[in-house]
Scaffold this active site. Structure first.
Site, PDB file in Angstrom:
ATOM      1  N   TYR A 146     -18.208  11.888 -14.373  1.00  0.00           N
ATOM      2  CA  TYR A 146     -18.149  13.078 -15.224  1.00  0.00           C
ATOM      3  C   TYR A 146     -16.815  13.227 -15.959  1.00  0.00           C
ATOM      4  O   TYR A 146     -16.748  13.940 -16.950  1.00  0.00           O
ATOM      5  CB  TYR A 146     -18.385  14.339 -14.384  1.00  0.00           C
TER       6      TYR A 146
ATOM      7  N   HIS B  10      -7.756  -4.730  -7.854  1.00  0.00           N
ATOM      8  CA  HIS B  10      -7.580  -3.994  -6.599  1.00  0.00           C
ATOM      9  C   HIS B  10      -8.880  -4.003  -5.798  1.00  0.00           C
ATOM     10  O   HIS B  10      -9.713  -3.091  -5.947  1.00  0.00           O
ATOM     11  CB  HIS B  10      -7.159  -2.554  -6.911  1.00  0.00           C
TER      12      HIS B  10
ATOM     13  N   ARG C 247       0.794  -1.222   0.000  1.00  0.00           N
ATOM     14  CA  ARG C 247       0.000   0.000   0.000  1.00  0.00           C
ATOM     15  C   ARG C 247       0.829   1.275   0.000  1.00  0.00           C
ATOM     16  O   ARG C 247       0.560   2.183  -0.775  1.00  0.00           O
ATOM     17  CB  ARG C 247      -0.926   0.005   1.225  1.00  0.00           C
TER      18      ARG C 247
END
Length: 752
Positions: A127, A83, A37
């Site tokens: 968007y 993931h 991570r």
């Protein structure tokens, strides 16, 4: 039946010590955080989420020449295939890779609102649209050529690369940030042209020092520009140790206006500083009087940063204005470098810049070797087929005859012409139209070219020197590809290195207009200051509260706060809340740990040699210079040593006036003693000396007061003030028991 089930379940319980279970599980969590991570791989400079994101976009064919796809589509593929985490984490990672002010060489090209340097967030993923940049394609070049190993994804249904081939030196070019368990990383970005030169220099001379590499790498190169105000030795030290701090300032200039006026224009701000918050902070400081030289600030930013600062007066020096901004705002920051990465064996370690460059070279050697071996295997496969084609061409009639007259021609062809299975299968799979094109010269020309290529590749991977030459050649191509002309000048150095930048100092008190103020502290610990010297009758406090103390001073003074646990705290009066409100709790400004305030007083440099008399309830005390009471942290400064087991406390801290020459103390057993102030020793801190002797352990010091022998002792009883000039009866040496006080002395054993 139930008893048997319970018995069987109890047999499966394995007793484990709680400490052992916690340590093993926490270690597993820590290693997962570090490796999966937070820390980047030294070879490609990517964390798993970034690597999976780029690989998924590549699978969607989002190369620079293609069209965009919705970010939601990309995020969906990433979390569905590789993931298994929240979509916001993946989208946030993708947004950052597309922000030109956050990443030196963006890996994602975004279309739509991807945030800005003001700190505004990106639009929702439904968007926005995205595709890969040339840098990302370069980073993944060779994935189809067995350049790196692959592993199963989280559910075993897909394959994903363990590391990218990384033709682009991403770790140092784009830097990295991350916080793991017990460790963190913060690697600054650099200029690729400089990195390429350094890589070639390291290849030519493996023994080159970091000082030698600094001939090529001048220092970090941040996407937002700015100025690194450090000398070469400091940067070398950071690169050698892999950690340290670098000072970064904004870039500014002075624009001359009419009539002798001028304005300061800031064109670049330090890395990771949000412009909107920066301007808001400057405006707040102006309103609070911390920046008295600045008259106005405007944000005239378009596609380039332009922050305009107008001085309050044209005679105000621009250098002093900028010095004040460097001191109080993020126009000057300390960038803490921490080159903590995962090495090629996924072990976290601190690396110098030379170690990182060498790891990149070693990785590229392995990638090039694997690509060459993969290409050689493809060439061998094709050469085998070409050899079969040549046999078929030379024996075309017989080949056709066997195919026409036999249902299973393959074994016959293999036996007749000594062909391999691959050669026979390739001949059978040829289209009839290709037979006329199978001319002997074409087959031999292709065969010759492939054999020459195979020989070149075999020679390249035969020695370490030839591999290094290939790495060097690729690096030169990379430098040309992402040089000064890349992406409208993105390849040029953005950050200036100024080893001779002046150390700009600013003393705010030099420019703040000094004003008389009154500091008011309430009994419940609320504090504020008001302009002018006011009396207690004009002070408003909350219901149920009252005025504890009101001191008159100047706004440039400091406030000394004494608490009963023996500590002294320091606070700038300018930092206190101002106005006619109730103020704020002083306990929130200082780490007082539930201690009670016993006294406050003002301090300035002219009072450095003035004394304060400090006393405890145990009957000990001393005098201390005010300069020795100044604390530099919120935790304050330990002044008086007290015995907490006896429940002793600091009783008082009294500022000595010029006329004071006597001390009067009174005990809880109503014994009064007076002695000369000169009998009290000067100390910086400690327990002090005995002020008054007590005959039992229950007796404590009740009160202490300083006075002038000439004027006599003043004390209050109720609302009346009394004066006693005939004090010879109670004057004695310090440390005596004292005598019963005179008639009319308050029964509370307090002087006030």
């Amino acid at each position: 039946m139930a008893d048997n089930t319970l018995k069987q379940s109890n047999e499966n319980i394995i007793p484990v010590a709680l400490s052992e279970a916690l340590s093993s599980r926490y270690l597993s969590y820590a290693m997962s955080t570090i490796m999966s991570r937070s820390l980047p791989d030294v070879r490609d400079g990517l964390k798993p989420v970034h690597r999976r994101l780029l690989y998924a976009m590549r699978a969607l064919k989002l190369d620079p020449k293609s069209g965009y796809k919705k970010s939601a589509r990309v995020v969906g593929d990433v979390i569905g295939k590789y993931h298994p985490h929240g979509d916001s984490a993946v989208y946030d990672a993708m947004v950052r890779l597309a922000q030109s002010f956050a990443v030196r060489y963006p890996l994602v090209e975004g279309q739509g609102n991807f945030g800005n340097i003001d700190g505004d967030g990106a639009a929702a993923m439904r968007y926005t649209e995205a595709k890969l940049t040339d840098v990302a394609i370069c980073l993944m070049e060779g994935l189809d050529e067995d350049a790196v190993d692959f592993m199963d994804n989280y559910d075993g249904t897909e394959q994903e690369p363990i590391v990218m081939p990384a033709l682009f030196p991403n770790l140092l070019a784009n830097g990295a940030m991350g916080i793991a368990v017990g460790m963190a990383t913060n690697i600054p970005p650099h200029n690729v042209m400089e990195l390429c030169d350094a890589i070639n220099a390291l290849i030519e001379n493996p023994d080159i020092t970091i000082s030698g590499l600094m001939k090529y790498i001048k220092g970090p190169d941040f996407p937002t520009g700015g100025i690194i105000c450090e000398d070469k030795s400091t940067i070398i030290n950071v690169y050698e140790k892999g950690k340290g701090s670098l000072t970064i300032r904004c870039k500014w200039n002075v624009e001359e206006l009419q009539y002798g006026n001028y304005q300061i224009v800031i064109t670049e701000i330090p890395y990771q500083v949000q412009k909107a918050k920066l301007i808001e902070k400057i405006a707040d400081l102006m309103n609070s009087g911390k920046l008295p030289l600045i008259g106005d600030i405007r944000d005239e930013t378009t596609d380039k940063i332009r922050i305009v600062i107008e001085p309050k007066s044209r005679i105000a020096p621009a250098e002093k204005i900028m010095a004040s901004l460097f001191q109080f705002t993020e126009l000057e920051i300390k960038f803490n470098v921490n080159m903590n990465v995962l090495n090629s064996e996924s072990v976290p370690m601190m690396m110098s810049i030379k170690d990182i460059l060498q790891s990149y070279i070693d990785h590229r050697k392995e990638v090039i070797s694997r690509q060459a071996k993969y290409r050689i295997s493809k060439i061998d496969h094709r050469l085998e087929i070409l050899a079969g084609y040549l046999i078929a061409y030379l024996n075309l009639d017989e080949v056709i005859e066997i195919i026409r007259n036999n249902d299973e021609p393959k074994p016959l062809l293999m036996e007749k012409f000594n062909l391999t299975d691959l050669q026979a299968e390739s001949i059978l799979n040829m289209k009839l139209r290709s037979l006329r094109k199978l001319e002997e010269m074409e087959i031999k020309a292709e065969d010759k070219a492939l054999k020459s290529e195979r020989k070149t590749l075999s020679a390249m991977i035969a020695t370490d020197e030839s591999l290094l030459k290939k790495v060097s050649a690729d690096t030169l191509v990379l430098k040309e590809r992402f040089g000064a002309n890349y992406a409208n000048g993105l390849g040029k150095r953005q950050t200036k290195i100024d080893s001779k930048a002046p150390e700009m100092t600013y003393d705010e008190k030099e420019f703040i207009i000094k004003e008389q103020v009154s500091v008011i502290l309430s009994t419940k610990g609320w504090i504020k200051y008001m302009k002018g010297h006011i009396d207690n009758t004009n002070i408003s406090v909350k219901d149920g509260d009252s005025v504890f103390d009101c001191i008159h001073c100047q706004n440039t003074d400091k406030l000394l706060v004494f608490t009963d646990n023996g500590r002294c705290f320091t606070k700038d009066i300018m930092d206190l809340p101002s106005g006619r409100g109730y103020g704020e709790p002083l306990a929130l400004m200082l780490e007082m740990n539930d201690a009670s305030i016993i006294s406050i007083m003002a301090y300035n440099e002219s009072m450095a040699d003035n004394y304060v008399v400090i006393a405890s309830t145990a009957g000990y005390g001393f005098k201390c210079k005010m300069s020795n009471l100044i604390a530099s942290t919120k935790n304050g400064k330990a002044v008086l040593n007290i015995d907490t087991e006896r429940n002793d406390k600091m009783l008082s801290a009294i500022q000595v006036k010029p006329e004071d020459d006597m001390i009067a103390v009174v005990s809880t057993s109503k014994m009064l003693l007076m002695f000369g102030l000169n009998e009290l020793p000067e100390m910086t801190k400690g327990k002090g000396v005995v002020l008054q002797k007590y005959t039992d352990n229950k007796t404590k010091l009740s009160d202490i007061i300083l006075f002038s022998k000439k004027e006599g002792l003043n004390f209050k009883k109720g609302t009346s003030t009394f004066n006693a000039k005939d004090i010879k009866f109670w004057v004695s040496k310090r440390g005596n028991v004292g005598k019963m006080p005179f008639d009319g002395f308050p029964k509370s054993c307090k002087f006030k």
